[in-house]
Design an enzyme around this catalytic site. Structure first.
Site, PDB file in Angstrom:
ATOM      1  CB  THR A 162     -26.117 -19.172  48.407  1.00  0.00           C
ATOM      2  OG1 THR A 162     -26.784 -19.592  47.220  1.00  0.00           O
ATOM      3  CG2 THR A 162     -25.795 -17.689  48.303  1.00  0.00           C
TER       4      THR A 162
ATOM      5  CE  LYS B 163     -28.263 -17.898  44.450  1.00  0.00           C
ATOM      6  NZ  LYS B 163     -28.199 -19.139  45.193  1.00  0.00           N
TER       7      LYS B 163
ATOM      8  CE  LYS C 191     -27.848 -18.062  53.058  1.00  0.00           C
ATOM      9  NZ  LYS C 191     -27.297 -18.687  51.830  1.00  0.00           N
TER      10      LYS C 191
END
Length: 286
Positions: free
Chosen positions: A96, A171, A239
């Protein structure tokens, strides 16, 4: 049969590579900490010396890395993927990262004569172990098509979303929603219990109505027990929230809910919970 490489053998990458091996694929593995290769070598994997060697030896190399910095290092570093890619071989980053990182890697791989696909996954440790991840792909469609047999072993669905960057964006949208849902879930449980409601009854009521979903069903008992076995580390959830907010800034899309969730996860990280499961955010909410 294609030869596959796999770089990054952590919570997600290790089970994904193991599923490829159990399905009979030829796999060469590498990890920054080489000790993590041992269990996969026992399953029949070859151990690569470095990312460059893996990319040079394999038709398609996957990478599952922790964040954009790690993805850049494995690609551009000394003995990185770029030193071994070429000849039409494929590189699929299932980490990701933000869309800018994905496009930078794609351009560099293309310049070296390779093909690139981003394919971040929706799912955590258990779906990785069960081979039920969802892949969100963008980039070279011929590589997507060629990789489908491997993707089908590691996941239950693979979406091709177009140009490089669209997979990363999808995502981040998914995980921003997940982070917001988790903070709301924790707040609701905390409020209900302080109001004298049984936690088990709260979960039961939620599961009977419009708010029923797999995440609440799996994570709810963990919250009630206040035990957080790691499936998706909290620091990676934060994150992803940060990257989603940066995308919102770029596109001038206000994300106040995402910003609040991010601050809650930041507080949890500052409290030393970053390596625990994302459900450990409950510790700072309650």
């Amino acid at each position: 049969m294609a030869k596959y490489g796999f770089l990054g053998l952590g919570i997600m990458g290790g089970p994904m590579a193991a599923n490829l091996l159990r399905a009979g694929f030829e796999v060469t593995v590498w990890n920054r900490n080489p000790e993590r290769c041992a269990s996969l070598v026992a399953l029949g994997a070859r151990q690569g010396q470095n990312p460059a060697a893996v990319a040079a030896a394999c038709d398609i190399t996957f990478a599952m890395l922790s964040d954009p910095i790690a993805s850049m290092e494995v690609c551009f570093g000394v003995e990185g993927v770029l030193a071994g890619i070429g000849g039409g071989r494929g590189y699929i980053d299932v980490s990701t990262v933000d869309d800018h990182t994905a496009r930078r890697i794609a351009a560099a791989v293309g310049e070296r004569g390779g093909r690139f696909l981003e394919a971040p996954v929706s799912g955590t440790r258990k779906p990785a172990e069960d081979g039920t991840l969802i892949f969100l792909a963008g980039g070279d469609q011929s590589l997507f098509d060629e990789a489908l047999p491997a993707l089908a072993v590691m996941g239950k669905k693979s979406h091709y979303l177009g140009a490089v960057g669209q997979g990363a964006r999808m995502k981040l949208v998914v995980n921003m929603i997940m982070g917001g849902m988790m903070t709301a879930f924790c707040e609701g449980l905390a409020l209900g219990r302080k109001a004298g409601l049984a936690g088990e009854r709260i979960l039961e009521v939620l599961d009977e109505g419009a708010l029923a979903n797999p995440m609440f069903r799996v994570k709810g008992p963990m919250l009630l027990q206040e035990e957080y076995p790691v499936s998706f580390p909290l620091k990676y959830m934060q994150k992803d929230l940060r990257l989603a907010l940066l995308l919102g800034d770029e596109l001038r899309q206000p994300l106040p809910g995402g910003a609040i969730a991010n601050e809650t996860f930041k507080r949890a990280g500052a409290a030393g919970l970053g390596d625990d499961d994302l459900t450990a955010v409950f510790e700072v909410v309650k």
